[in-house]
Design a protein around this motif. Structure first.
Motif, short mmCIF file in Angstrom:
data_model
loop_
_atom_site.label_atom_id
_atom_site.label_comp_id
_atom_site.label_asym_id
_atom_site.label_seq_id
_atom_site.Cartn_x
_atom_site.Cartn_y
_atom_site.Cartn_z
N SER A 1 52.25 -37.36 36.15
CA SER A 1 51.90 -36.15 35.44
C SER A 1 52.78 -35.40 34.02
N CYS A 2 52.44 -34.48 33.92
CA CYS A 2 53.45 -33.74 32.95
C CYS A 2 54.06 -33.00 33.61
N ASP A 3 54.39 -32.27 34.31
CA ASP A 3 55.34 -31.25 34.57
C ASP A 3 57.06 -32.28 34.45
N ILE A 4 57.21 -32.16 33.63
CA ILE A 4 58.54 -33.46 33.03
C ILE A 4 59.85 -31.95 34.02
N LYS A 5 59.39 -31.02 33.74
CA LYS A 5 60.99 -30.60 34.14
C LYS A 5 60.85 -30.15 35.72
N ASN A 6 60.05 -30.25 37.00
CA ASN A 6 60.28 -30.48 37.71
C ASN A 6 60.35 -31.80 38.23
N ALA A 7 59.80 -32.95 37.38
CA ALA A 7 60.25 -34.43 37.79
C ALA A 7 61.52 -34.50 37.59
N ILE A 8 62.35 -33.98 36.47
CA ILE A 8 63.67 -33.44 35.81
C ILE A 8 64.85 -33.53 36.98
N SER A 9 64.46 -32.25 37.17
CA SER A 9 65.20 -31.69 38.13
C SER A 9 65.26 -32.27 39.53
N GLU A 10 64.49 -33.12 40.10
CA GLU A 10 64.35 -33.68 41.05
C GLU A 10 65.06 -34.60 40.97
N ALA A 11 64.51 -35.74 39.99
CA ALA A 11 64.92 -36.27 39.79
C ALA A 11 66.61 -36.74 40.03
N ASP A 12 66.75 -38.31 40.71
CA ASP A 12 68.56 -38.90 41.09
C ASP A 12 68.73 -39.64 39.56
N GLY B 1 62.90 -40.35 5.16
CA GLY B 1 64.84 -40.16 5.20
C GLY B 1 65.54 -41.27 5.42
N LEU B 2 66.88 -41.28 5.95
CA LEU B 2 67.83 -42.19 5.74
C LEU B 2 67.40 -43.88 6.48
N GLY B 3 67.61 -44.35 5.86
CA GLY B 3 67.15 -45.70 6.56
C GLY B 3 65.54 -46.06 6.98
N ALA B 4 64.99 -45.34 5.49
CA ALA B 4 63.39 -45.31 5.68
C ALA B 4 63.15 -46.72 5.83
N GLY B 5 61.91 -47.14 7.13
CA GLY B 5 61.33 -48.35 6.37
C GLY B 5 61.97 -49.75 7.46
N TYR B 6 63.50 -49.44 7.98
CA TYR B 6 64.08 -50.32 8.86
C TYR B 6 64.79 -49.00 9.40
N ALA B 7 65.33 -48.14 9.44
CA ALA B 7 66.10 -47.70 11.10
C ALA B 7 64.69 -47.57 12.23
N SER B 8 65.75 -47.86 13.08
CA SER B 8 64.71 -47.24 14.75
C SER B 8 64.22 -45.56 14.12
N ASP B 9 63.60 -44.88 14.85
CA ASP B 9 63.11 -42.47 14.99
C ASP B 9 64.19 -42.43 15.95
N LEU B 10 65.37 -42.02 16.27
CA LEU B 10 65.37 -42.09 17.70
C LEU B 10 64.98 -40.63 18.29
N LYS B 11 64.12 -40.21 17.51
CA LYS B 11 63.87 -37.99 17.25
C LYS B 11 63.57 -38.33 19.16
N TRP B 12 62.35 -39.21 19.56
CA TRP B 12 61.83 -39.14 20.69
C TRP B 12 62.76 -39.49 22.52
N VAL B 13 63.80 -40.34 21.55
CA VAL B 13 64.93 -40.48 22.52
C VAL B 13 65.38 -39.22 22.83
N GLU B 14 65.97 -38.97 21.58
CA GLU B 14 66.70 -37.51 20.98
C GLU B 14 66.86 -36.12 22.06
N SER C 1 64.37 -36.61 24.62
CA SER C 1 64.37 -36.81 25.73
C SER C 1 65.31 -36.99 26.59
N ALA C 2 66.07 -36.90 25.84
CA ALA C 2 68.31 -36.61 26.09
C ALA C 2 68.17 -35.02 26.73
N ARG C 3 67.59 -34.63 25.43
CA ARG C 3 68.10 -33.03 25.08
C ARG C 3 66.85 -32.02 26.80
N GLU C 4 66.14 -33.01 27.00
CA GLU C 4 65.13 -32.13 28.82
C GLU C 4 65.55 -32.68 29.71
#
Ligand code: UGA
Length: 449
Positions: free
Chosen positions: A56-67, A81-94, A96-99
């Motif tokens: 599903s694309c209904d992220i809101k509902n799925a999260i609100s129902e989830a344990d 940016g800082l760490g370019a070419g080496y560090a992992s880009d955490l923007k998607w993790v971040e 997701s955590a915000r959602e």
């Protein structure tokens, strides 16, 4: 997630993504259209979908129902940016955590599944705690954060998930650990479920991939030494593999490791080591990447040298573009850089792969299919025998099962002389093809007659 749903009929699993196209493909009636080719996957999806497995694309509902929420997003190497070419880009993790922080209700267990740098769980915790306090005023929401990295390999994902060597759960919240462990215990023996602190868990994933990549690189480096000395890489690998301390797995020499994980995770490890002032340790691991790139370049150079320094207008059939067999994934595939090198030297490539689509190859090559006979282009092969007509060489880059059944006699008749075979995966019967008249080079095979 599909495997969890298959083993836990009482659990409702909802896979969400912002990408509508992907979710539509996961919901497609035609199971051949699933976004990922993985042996056994479509069977599980067929059995579980719309029973206790939903896309599903209904992220809101799925999260609100989830344990429990598993964060399984990409963590690619940072491009700027800082760490370019080496560090992992955490923007998607971040994000997701915000959602999760925004839409969750009550108590939610958040499981870090993506491969992340050490101490990422801290970042997730900070986001979750910050938002829950700021937006509600009181603590209406609560969270537990666990790390449970994934060790499956592509091509054998279902098998690896059904029968993993181990499952790792890192964290300090006993209740959350027990709940996650209970899910795995539905099909995995308890002794295989290892509990560690959250940072050991995060670091273990990076370390496991670094060790595996290093092992492939080690055997690849020895392959180069076998060729001029008369040793055979398969014999050496088998001989050392009998030593139980070394073990016999992951010792197949090849054109260099690919895939979305090994390079990214080593670069990440290198970055972390430098960050903590461990220059020598960083340099040690970085050498694995250097050698992997060297192996790729060594192969393209060698092909060019066999044609007396020029492959200009040579018709070369590339067999295999995926980074390994049984997947349609091409990320970081050695076939990309080897093909690009050959094209840069004027070759006309015809690329064959049983699962990779021409569009994907186009994307990786950064060059459109070129139907003309000008220098330095590529075409897609639908049929090996048709494509081999008047070909000067064929290069095996992925160890697809179907390449074990090639009719070499038929090929020799239609290829242009001297008809070279370059086998980087050690699957071609050397003696047989040499008797037929082919010129043959095999990775890690003695070039001394
Ligand atoms: C790798 C790890 O094996 C998994 O445990 C891990 O979970 C995964 O990364 C991940 O982090 O997601 P994967 O990249 O899917 O899995 O595939 P591998 O089987 O590890 O192969 C990686 C590359 O090494 C391929 O290009 C393969 O051809 C090459 N390889 C592997 C060899 O050249 N020789 C070998 O003996 C083994």
């Amino acid at each position: 997630m599909a495997v969890i749903s298959a083993h836990c009929p009482d659990i409702k699993v909802v896979v969400v993504d912002i990408n509508k196209g992907k979710i539509n493909a996961w919901n497609s009636d035609n199971l051949e259209n699933l976004p990922v080719f993985e042996p056994g996957l479509k069977e599980v999806v067929k059995k579980q979908r719309n029973k206790n497995l939903f896309f599903s694309c209904d992220i809101k509902n799925a999260i609100s129902e989830a344990d429990m929420v598993f964060i399984s997003v990409n963590t690619p190497t940072k491009k700027k940016g800082l760490g370019a070419g080496y560090a992992s880009d955490l923007k998607w993790v971040e994000s997701s955590a915000r959602e999760v922080a925004k839409y969750s209700k009550g108590h939610t267990i958040v499981v870090e599944k993506s491969t992340v740098p050490v101490r990422t769980s801290e970042l997730i915790k900070e986001i979750l705690e910050g938002v829950s306090k700021n937006e509600t005023g009181k603590n209406e929401k609560s969270f537990a954060v666990l790390s449970s990295p994934e060790f499956l390999a592509e091509g054998t994902a279902i098998k690896d998930l059904e029968n993993p060597d181990r499952v790792l759960i890192g964290g300090d919240d006993i209740n959350a650990i027990n709940q996650l462990s209970k899910i795995y215990e539905n099909w995995i023996p308890k002794y295989k479920i290892l509990l560690t602190n959250v940072w050991s868990s995060e670091l273990s994933k990076l370390t496991a991939n670094a060790f595996l990549a290093q092992r492939v690189t080690s055997i690849n480096s020895i392959s180069a030494l076998c060729e001029p000395t008369g040793a055979e890489i398969k014999e050496v690998a088998s001989a050392i593999g009998y030593d139980s301390r070394i073990g016999d797995k992951f010792l197949s020499a090849g054109p260099g490791f690919g895939g979305s994980c090994f390079q990214k995770d080593i670069l990440n490890l290198v970055y972390l080591c430098r960050y903590y002032g461990l220059k020598e340790v960083a340099n040690y691991w970085e050498q694995v990447i250097t050698l992997n790139n060297w192996q790729r370049r060594r192969i393209s150079n060698l092909i060019i040298e066999k044609f007396y320094g020029s492959v200009s207008l040579k018709k070369i059939l590339i067999l295999g573009f995926a980074f390994k067999a049984n997947t349609n994934d091409t990320r970081e595939s050695s076939a990309i850089s080897i093909s690009k090198d050959l094209i840069e030297n004027g070759a006309q490539l015809i690329i064959h792969d049983p699962q990779v689509k021409p569009k994907q190859i186009e994307y990786e090559m950064g060059q459109e299919i070129n139907d003309s006979s000008t220098e330095g282009g590529w075409q897609f092969s639908k049929d090996i025998y048709e494509s081999a007509i008047d070909a000067d060489a064929l290069v095996i880059l992925t160890e697809w099962e179907t390449y074990n059944n090639i009719d070499w006699e038929k090929l020799f008749k239609i290829m242009r002389r001297p008809a070279w075979i370059f086998d980087t995966r050690n699957i071609v019967p050397k003696k047989k093809v040499e008797i037929l008249g082919f010129k043959f080079w095999g990775l890690g095979k003695s070039v001394i007659n």
